[in-house]
Design an enzyme around this catalytic site. Structure first.
Site, mmCIF file in Angstrom:
data_model
loop_
_atom_site.group_PDB
_atom_site.id
_atom_site.type_symbol
_atom_site.label_atom_id
_atom_site.label_comp_id
_atom_site.label_asym_id
_atom_site.label_seq_id
_atom_site.Cartn_x
_atom_site.Cartn_y
_atom_site.Cartn_z
ATOM 1 N N ASP A 479 0.835 -1.203 0.000
ATOM 2 C CA ASP A 479 0.000 0.000 0.000
ATOM 3 C C ASP A 479 0.874 1.258 0.000
ATOM 4 O OD1 ASP A 479 -2.285 1.531 0.168
ATOM 5 O OD2 ASP A 479 -3.067 0.560 1.973
ATOM 6 N N ASP A 549 -10.530 2.021 -3.536
ATOM 7 C CA ASP A 549 -11.105 1.783 -2.209
ATOM 8 C C ASP A 549 -12.624 1.765 -2.275
ATOM 9 O OD1 ASP A 549 -8.872 1.404 -0.738
ATOM 10 O OD2 ASP A 549 -8.737 3.453 0.020
HETATM 11 C C1 DGJ Z 1 -5.819 1.873 1.817
HETATM 12 C C2 DGJ Z 1 -6.126 0.663 0.992
HETATM 13 O O1 DGJ Z 1 -6.549 1.031 -0.268
HETATM 14 C C3 DGJ Z 1 -7.172 -0.166 1.735
HETATM 15 O O2 DGJ Z 1 -7.547 -1.255 0.964
HETATM 16 C C4 DGJ Z 1 -6.602 -0.601 3.058
HETATM 17 O O3 DGJ Z 1 -5.527 -1.462 2.846
HETATM 18 C C5 DGJ Z 1 -6.188 0.607 3.863
HETATM 19 N N1 DGJ Z 1 -5.312 1.476 3.106
HETATM 20 C C6 DGJ Z 1 -5.504 0.191 5.136
HETATM 21 O O4 DGJ Z 1 -4.961 1.235 5.797
#
Ligand code: DGJ
Length: 742
Positions: A479, A549
């Site tokens: 991430d 997301d």
């Molecule tokens: C952002 C990501 O896109 C999510 O899927 C998740 O992993 C969160 N960060 C966790 O902090």
């Protein structure tokens, strides 16, 4: 050889059976762009296409000759200041303050295959004869600087990969202020420009605008390719559709700051340039130093936008993505993020894993919150050791328990970031990007580690390697959750600060490469608050990427549709999440959520323990369905059929390579009252084959399904249902599986 050099006319003709690209060495030694488009018969000379005419009030190269003006000549890798008035591909600042350069042709080389771009992601070849490369050598003797332009044409694709390398051989130094990966001058402006734009949770919306005189472009100066613009643009003819017509695609294999622009002069010439954003970039070269630009991939299609996308899909899936996962169907996973957020312990996770396993899930992914003291997003990034309060036996313990259940185990990292409340920051406060004397802006309470520094990358590698060596980990979600600000490296000299953002990305690539080499079987999924780094650069290391997301099925139609302009279905992380949806609070049926997520690397992002028996049964069926069809979906030819940006419906389909089977997704968003009957015209089928549609008694020939269409009317067509029965109402998905019976 698909690259010909015509000695007498000094013309290079790169071609395969779909595309031609012609370059000429001009009288002054610079390179002229002669033609880019559909395949032409090879000939000794295409000089007549260059057209030199005396244009009043132009700056000309040779006194007495009013025809030879760099203002009007279409060029390959133009420089500013010596007659060309448009945005250049290259600018070099010299010791005497001048930026004027004069790069002239010195020679070339043509060979089978393609070189690796050291430290950078790029397309590659695997077998002889797959691609041919042309290297053109240019030199500016006055400043003792050389350029190599690389062009690779693929035998099977209407695609040309380009990059440039600049080498300084003088005794002092020069500074590169701009070094684009590609530049091409097209002879007219009758185009619409397509870009993929958006923001967090609404990435890669398709935007189309008519080209106008002047500069129109997209960019990122955030340090990553960004949610806001993708490093891609296309120029299509106004009449071009998904199915028919001409389109050029330009895609940058890079994950950092970029600029992609179309600069249309008032003589209607369109100059497309693409590369590292020249702002915030300056690269000093000393004696013997070289700078290699990232690669840009240009695609030409005469079969509409689908044709362009299918070229990118196949090329990137087969010759950009690497490693054992490149050709494998992707595991169906459950990710605990939306199911638990930070609030979990081992018992809770094992319970989720047990339930998921029962439903047919193949991998459990532990997301954010497993390390340091991470109970919220204010602490512990940078401390990559397990939180023993939540996981008493560490990552090793939980990973082994998950494996013992017959599931694979995956783990989340955010390697590039640090919280101030962390052991890492307390020990190395100077490891973040921060400008002396200025406020340090945060993003999600976190700060950016200076990945331009080798020791920082090494330290994070050390921490990750320890965890990965101790525990059976099959997958990593990598991430990255903020844009960069106050960019400044504590260790770089003042004149080296302009290198930091590019060196940062090189550091990211290096860490990926080290991990891939050490742990070749791990499947990587890249992520940046959803899809802020959904770019070709990442695909070289991580064959799949968390698309957004936003897991709402209706929003995902747009996001996945836009993403498919460049990126294959096998690269798009797509999960079924809970209803109401956490981003929008919208309620959609489980059927709709899965119907959209099937067209990606499928998984679940919810707490399965909280579901009813009925829902669990439905999920069990969905997983069985996906296991049966994922090869077709992830590796078939993908067609966009109806755009969610244009109406109340969306549709797409995947067809197997042999045309024997296909899977169609048809989605109706809001229920119309007494709506029209609907047919969906399919694509890519064999017209003479008879296809059985699962669940229907009758079979249909391919020509009927493609010309007359598949009847997709539902109970909203012509009827006004009094009661909601799950098959009517808003947000409907229909999935059709077709297999050839004759
Ligand atoms: C952002 C990501 O896109 C999510 O899927 C998740 O992993 C969160 N960060 C966790 O902090």
């Amino acid at each position: 050889m698909p690259i010909r050099y015509h000695e007498a006319t000094k013309e290079f003709h790169l071609y395969n059976d779909k595309v031609s690209y012609i370059i000429a060495v001009l009288k002054n030694g610079h390179l002229g762009q002669v033609y880019f488009g559909g395949k032409l018969h090879d000939r000794e000379s295409f000089q007549h296409l260059l057209e030199f005419r005396p244009r009043p009030m132009s700056v000309c190269v040779y006194e007495g000759d009013l025809t030879y003006s760099m203002e009007h000549i279409r060029q390959e890798y133009p420089v500013y200041g010596a007659g060309d008035m448009r945005y250049p591909a290259l600018e070099i600042l010299q010791g005497n303050g001048s930026r004027i350069t004069d790069f002239v042709y010195k020679g070339h080389q043509i060979y089978d295959g393609k070189l690796v771009l050291e430290g950078l992601p790029a397309t590659y070849t695997e077998n002889e004869g797959e691609a041919t490369t042309l290297e053109i050598y240019l030199e500016d003797q006055l400043i003792e600087t050389k350029i190599t332009l690389y062009y690779t044409i693929f035998e099977a694709f209407p695609a040309i990969a380009r990059s440039a390398k600049i080498r300084y051989e003088g005794k002092d130094s020069v500074i590169i202020d701009r070094a684009m990966s590609m530049s091409v001058d097209l002879p007219d402006m009758d185009y619409e420009m397509i870009e993929l734009t958006g923001a967090w949770s609404r990435e890669r919306a398709v935007k189309t605008r008519r080209l106008e005189h002047g500069v129109q472009g997209i960019y990122s100066m955030r340090g990553f390719s960004s949610h806001h613009y993708n490093p891609f643009l296309a120029l299509k003819r106004p009449q071009t559709t998904e199915r028919n017509g001409e389109v050029y695609g330009f895609s940058l294999v890079y994950s950092g700051n970029f600029l992609a622009q179309a600069d249309v002069d008032t003589y209607d010439t369109t100059r497309v340039t693409m590369g590292i954003h020249p702002d915030r970039f300056s690269w000093k070269l000393e004696h013997g130093d070289s700078f290699q630009t990232p690669e840009a991939v240009m695609v030409y299609s005469e079969s509409g936008l689908n044709g362009m996308s299918q070229t990118y899909h196949q090329l990137y899936r087969e010759r950009l993505a690497r490693g054992p996962w490149r050709d494998r169907v992707r595991p169906i996973l459950i990710n605990n993020w939306e199911g638990t957020y930070f609030d979990f312990n081992e018992e809770k996770l094992l319970h989720i894993a047990d339930t998921a396993k029962e439903l047919g899930v193949e991998m459990f992914v532990l997301d954010d919150g497993w390390f340091g003291n991470r109970d919220d997003d204010r602490r512990s990034l940078g401390d990559w050791y397990p939180n023993e309060r939540k996981l008493p036996e560490g990552i090793k313990g939980i990973a082994q328990k998950i494996e013992a259940k017959g599931l694979k185990f995956g783990l989340w990292f955010e390697p590039e970031m640090v919280n101030m409340d962390s052991d890492l920051y307390r020990t190395h406060p100077d490891w973040i990007l921060a400008t002396p004397g200025r406020n340090i802006s945060h993003g999600r309470n976190q700060y950016v580690l200076d990945f331009s520094r080798e020791e920082v990358v090494e330290a994070i590698y050390g921490q990750m390697k320890k965890i990965l060596s101790e525990a059976p980990i099959s997958y990593i979600k990598w991430d990255m959750n903020r844009s960069m600000s106050e960019v400044y490296s504590a260790v770089a000299k003042p004149e080296e600060q302009g290198k930091v953002m590019h060196k940062y990305i090189l550091g990211v690539y290096r860490l990926y490469e080290m991990l891939i080499r050490e742990f070749p079987d791990i499947l990587f999924e890249s992520c940046a608050s959803g899809g802020a780094r959904f770019d070709p650069g990442m695909m070289y290391y991580a064959p799949q990427c968390w698309t957004s997301d936003d897991t709402d099925a209706v929003e995902r139609l747009k996001i996945q549709y836009g993403t498919s302009f460049v990126y294959p279905v096998s690269s798009m992380g797509a999960h079924v999440s809970a209803a109401p949806n956490h981003q929008l609070l919208r309620n959609t049926s489980l059927e709709m959520r899965a119907g959209v997520a099937y067209f990606g690397t499928f998984g679940y992002e919810l707490d399965p323990c909280s579901l009813s028996q009925e829902e669990k049964d439905e999920i069990r069926e969905q997983i069985a369905f996906m296991k049966k069809h994922r090869k077709l979906i992830q590796y078939g030819t993908f067609y966009r059929l109806e755009s969610p940006f244009e109406g109340n419906t969306a549709a797409w389909m995947a067809v197997s390579e042999d045309g024997q089977e296909a899977l169609v997704g048809y989605y109706r968003i809001l229920q119309p009252v007494n709506g029209p009957y609907r047919r969906l015209r399919l694509e890519g089928l064999c017209k003479d084959r008879l296809y059985q549609i699962e669940g229907k008694a009758e079979a249909f020939f391919g020509d009927e399904l493609m010309k007359a269409g598949l009847v997709v009317s539902d109970s909203a067509s012509g009827e006004n249902k009094e009661k909601y029965n799950g098959k009517n109402g808003d947000f409907q998905a229909k999935i059709y599986y077709l297999s050839s019976v004759k």
